[in-house]
Write a protein that holds these residues in place. Structure first.
Motif, mmCIF file in Angstrom:
data_model
loop_
_atom_site.group_PDB
_atom_site.id
_atom_site.type_symbol
_atom_site.label_atom_id
_atom_site.label_comp_id
_atom_site.label_asym_id
_atom_site.label_seq_id
_atom_site.Cartn_x
_atom_site.Cartn_y
_atom_site.Cartn_z
ATOM 1 N N HIS A 41 0.834 -1.200 0.000
ATOM 2 C CA HIS A 41 0.000 0.000 0.000
ATOM 3 C C HIS A 41 0.870 1.250 0.000
ATOM 4 N N ALA A 42 1.914 1.239 0.816
ATOM 5 C CA ALA A 42 2.804 2.393 0.899
ATOM 6 C C ALA A 42 3.465 2.685 -0.443
ATOM 7 N N SER A 43 3.960 1.640 -1.091
ATOM 8 C CA SER A 43 4.632 1.845 -2.376
ATOM 9 C C SER A 43 3.656 2.279 -3.458
ATOM 10 N N SER A 44 2.410 1.833 -3.369
ATOM 11 C CA SER A 44 1.414 2.240 -4.357
ATOM 12 C C SER A 44 1.079 3.726 -4.224
ATOM 13 N N LEU A 45 1.142 4.255 -3.009
ATOM 14 C CA LEU A 45 0.936 5.690 -2.816
ATOM 15 C C LEU A 45 2.050 6.486 -3.496
ATOM 16 N N LEU A 46 3.281 6.031 -3.305
ATOM 17 C CA LEU A 46 4.420 6.707 -3.925
ATOM 18 C C LEU A 46 4.329 6.638 -5.445
ATOM 19 N N ALA A 47 3.976 5.469 -5.962
ATOM 20 C CA ALA A 47 3.845 5.322 -7.414
ATOM 21 C C ALA A 47 2.732 6.207 -7.955
ATOM 22 N N GLY A 48 1.627 6.276 -7.237
ATOM 23 C CA GLY A 48 0.483 7.059 -7.696
ATOM 24 C C GLY A 48 0.785 8.536 -7.783
ATOM 25 N N ILE A 49 1.442 9.081 -6.762
ATOM 26 C CA ILE A 49 1.699 10.519 -6.756
ATOM 27 C C ILE A 49 2.787 10.895 -7.738
ATOM 28 N N THR A 50 3.599 9.912 -8.168
ATOM 29 C CA THR A 50 4.696 10.181 -9.100
ATOM 30 C C THR A 50 4.254 10.037 -10.558
ATOM 31 N N VAL A 51 3.654 8.893 -10.876
ATOM 32 C CA VAL A 51 3.373 8.576 -12.275
ATOM 33 C C VAL A 51 2.306 9.486 -12.876
ATOM 34 N N SER A 52 1.335 9.927 -12.079
ATOM 35 C CA SER A 52 0.251 10.729 -12.650
ATOM 36 C C SER A 52 0.724 12.084 -13.152
ATOM 37 N N ALA A 53 1.926 12.503 -12.755
ATOM 38 C CA ALA A 53 2.462 13.770 -13.258
ATOM 39 C C ALA A 53 2.601 13.757 -14.768
ATOM 40 N N ALA A 54 2.795 12.576 -15.352
ATOM 41 C CA ALA A 54 2.946 12.475 -16.803
ATOM 42 C C ALA A 54 1.691 12.937 -17.529
ATOM 43 N N VAL A 55 0.542 12.760 -16.914
ATOM 44 C CA VAL A 55 -0.719 13.190 -17.524
ATOM 45 C C VAL A 55 -1.010 14.643 -17.184
ATOM 46 N N GLY A 56 -0.771 15.003 -15.937
ATOM 47 C CA GLY A 56 -1.129 16.348 -15.491
ATOM 48 C C GLY A 56 -0.275 17.449 -16.069
ATOM 49 N N GLY A 57 1.002 17.150 -16.351
ATOM 50 C CA GLY A 57 1.917 18.189 -16.799
ATOM 51 C C GLY A 57 1.484 18.947 -18.035
ATOM 52 N N PRO A 58 1.234 18.268 -19.157
ATOM 53 C CA PRO A 58 0.845 18.996 -20.374
ATOM 54 C C PRO A 58 -0.445 19.803 -20.217
ATOM 55 N N VAL A 59 -1.431 19.231 -19.527
ATOM 56 C CA VAL A 59 -2.700 19.944 -19.361
ATOM 57 C C VAL A 59 -2.508 21.179 -18.493
ATOM 58 N N LEU A 60 -1.782 21.013 -17.390
ATOM 59 C CA LEU A 60 -1.535 22.153 -16.505
ATOM 60 C C LEU A 60 -0.763 23.246 -17.242
ATOM 61 N N GLY A 61 0.223 22.847 -18.048
ATOM 62 C CA GLY A 61 0.989 23.831 -18.806
ATOM 63 C C GLY A 61 0.123 24.602 -19.787
ATOM 64 N N ALA A 62 -0.779 23.890 -20.458
ATOM 65 C CA ALA A 62 -1.672 24.562 -21.403
ATOM 66 C C ALA A 62 -2.572 25.572 -20.688
ATOM 67 N N LEU A 63 -3.046 25.228 -19.500
ATOM 68 C CA LEU A 63 -3.886 26.147 -18.741
ATOM 69 C C LEU A 63 -3.094 27.360 -18.260
ATOM 70 N N LEU A 64 -1.851 27.144 -17.836
ATOM 71 C CA LEU A 64 -1.003 28.258 -17.415
ATOM 72 C C LEU A 64 -0.754 29.225 -18.571
ATOM 73 N N ASP A 65 -0.574 28.682 -19.764
ATOM 74 C CA ASP A 65 -0.311 29.524 -20.928
ATOM 75 C C ASP A 65 -1.528 30.353 -21.328
ATOM 76 N N ARG A 66 -2.714 29.928 -20.967
ATOM 77 C CA ARG A 66 -3.937 30.652 -21.317
ATOM 78 C C ARG A 66 -4.314 31.683 -20.260
ATOM 79 N N ALA A 67 -3.709 31.600 -19.067
ATOM 80 C CA ALA A 67 -4.102 32.465 -17.953
ATOM 81 C C ALA A 67 -3.439 33.830 -18.050
ATOM 82 N N GLU A 68 -4.213 34.891 -17.818
ATOM 83 C CA GLU A 68 -3.642 36.238 -17.776
ATOM 84 C C GLU A 68 -2.786 36.421 -16.532
ATOM 85 N N ARG A 69 -3.149 35.765 -15.437
ATOM 86 C CA ARG A 69 -2.357 35.790 -14.206
ATOM 87 C C ARG A 69 -1.945 34.356 -13.878
#
Length: 390
Positions: A41-69
């Protein structure tokens, strides 16, 4: 930039957020084990918080680029990351395992905000003549965080309990929220694309990476080197156990590498125009390959003295490569896509690191020197690819 905002404020916020991020993984690992008694269970928490960055990164970057602030969006992402850590901690031992892992995955989606999302804002803080030095200092915050975060997690867990370590990690991230909120707004002086669907923005960001050879080469070299770094990480516990006397001593090699990376970047900050960043990216890959080959020699011969030297040499390659990579991204990225390019690059590196660690694990159990030689060959291949047209 806003009155009273300075590069020092930027660096302070970046250091706090990144130290909290580096602390979060080990802290969740320790808290998961302490509160559930399950290593899986402990290792699955570490894997979960690490691997999902691969999906979140591009979307978050696109939103940052569209934001005035963009700073305010970044601040919200940091706040949600801190809240996510607290939610995972609150669920341990109370919620089913699957739910806490889902919470870790959702939290990890915001992880790139602490790395590429923050760095993408640097040109709005540092004027062009000062950007190379500020870039080197920004890269140093990663080294400082990688050195301090795990140590803080272990120390807090030992002294105050593993759950407290998670709370402190969340507090460090939250401390950076006001600094991010005050980041400069867009000036409107650069080219601005009309608002487009996020999917279209994602495609545009990837096209820029692929169609600008210097950016594509630097990205590819850094991603392949991250795979080699993941391989080394998987080998370090075995190196400690078989050569240094204990797995815990192997972890000290990370500290050696982090310190040497900090020193190398400090030198680069004083001489920011020592060499072209494209050259440093490739040369640093060769340095990492040499360090990994030296570590393989130490593993094969059983000589412990080779390992600290290899770790120091590895840091000398890893630190300046990150600084140079940032410089290439700042130079080659259009203003309206900079956030996405930085967060996408960070996501690709996280994915490559995880894949490298996954590949090296089985190899290391069969032949530790062989796994390290594969890592050395991977880093050397990165340098070779960097000389080709992409």
């Amino acid at each position: 930039m806003p009155k009273g905002y300075s590069v020092r404020s930027y660096l302070a916020g970046a250091t706090a957020a990144r130290a909290g991020d580096e602390m979060a993984g080990p802290a969740l690992l320790l808290a998961g084990l302490a509160l559930t008694g399950s290593a899986a269970h402990a290792s699955s928490l570490l894997a979960g918080i690490t691997v999902s960055a691969a999906v979140g990164g591009p979307v978050l970057g696109a939103l940052l680029d569209r934001a005035e602030r963009p700073g305010r969006l970044l601040a919200c992402a940091l706040a949600l990351y801190a809240v996510g850590l607290a939610a995972v901690l609150a669920g341990l031992g109370r919620l089913p395992t699957a739910w806490t892992v889902v919470l870790a995955v959702l939290t990890g989606l915001l992880g790139p905000a602490l790395s590429g999302g923050w760095t993408a804002q640097l040109p709005r803080v540092a004027a062009d003549p000062h950007l190379p030095r500020a870039n080197a200092l920004d890269a140093m915050t990663f080294g400082a965080a990688s050195l301090a975060g795990p140590a803080l997690a272990g120390g807090a867990a030992e002294a105050l309990g593993a759950p407290t370590a998670v709370v402190l990690a969340a507090a460090l991230v939250a401390a950076a929220v006001p600094v991010a909120w005050r980041l400069p707004a867009r000036t409107g002086t650069g080219p601005r694309a009309r608002p487009a669907p996020v999917a279209g923005a994602l495609a545009a960001g990837f096209r820029v990476i692929l169609r600008r050879p210097p950016l594509a080469r630097a990205t590819l070299v850094s991603v392949v080197c991250c795979a080699a770094q993941g391989m080394l990480t998987a080998c370090v516990p075995l190196l400690g156990a078989r050569v240094l006397g204990s797995a815990g001593r192997g972890a000290l090699l990370f500290s050696c590498a982090a310190v040497s990376a900090l020193v190398a970047n400090a030198v680069l900050a004083r001489h920011p125009r020592f060499a072209a960043p494209d050259t440093i990216v490739r040369a640093a890959a060769l340095v990492q390959a040499a360090a990994l080959a030296l570590a393989a020699t130490g593993a094969a011969t059983g000589r412990p003295t080779a390992l600290p030297v290899a770790a120091v040499l590895f840091g000398v390659g890893e630190g300046p490569q990150l600084t140079a990579l940032f410089a290439v991204r700042h130079r080659e990225s259009p203003e309206h896509l900079r956030g996405q390019i930085f967060t996408t690059g960070a996501s690709l590196k996280v994915t490559a690191f995880a894949l490298g660690a996954a590949v090296a694990g089985p190899l290391a159990t069969r032949s530790l020197p062989g796994a390290l030689l594969v890592a050395a060959g991977t880093a050397a291949a990165a340098a070779a690819v960097g000389r080709e047209r992409v």
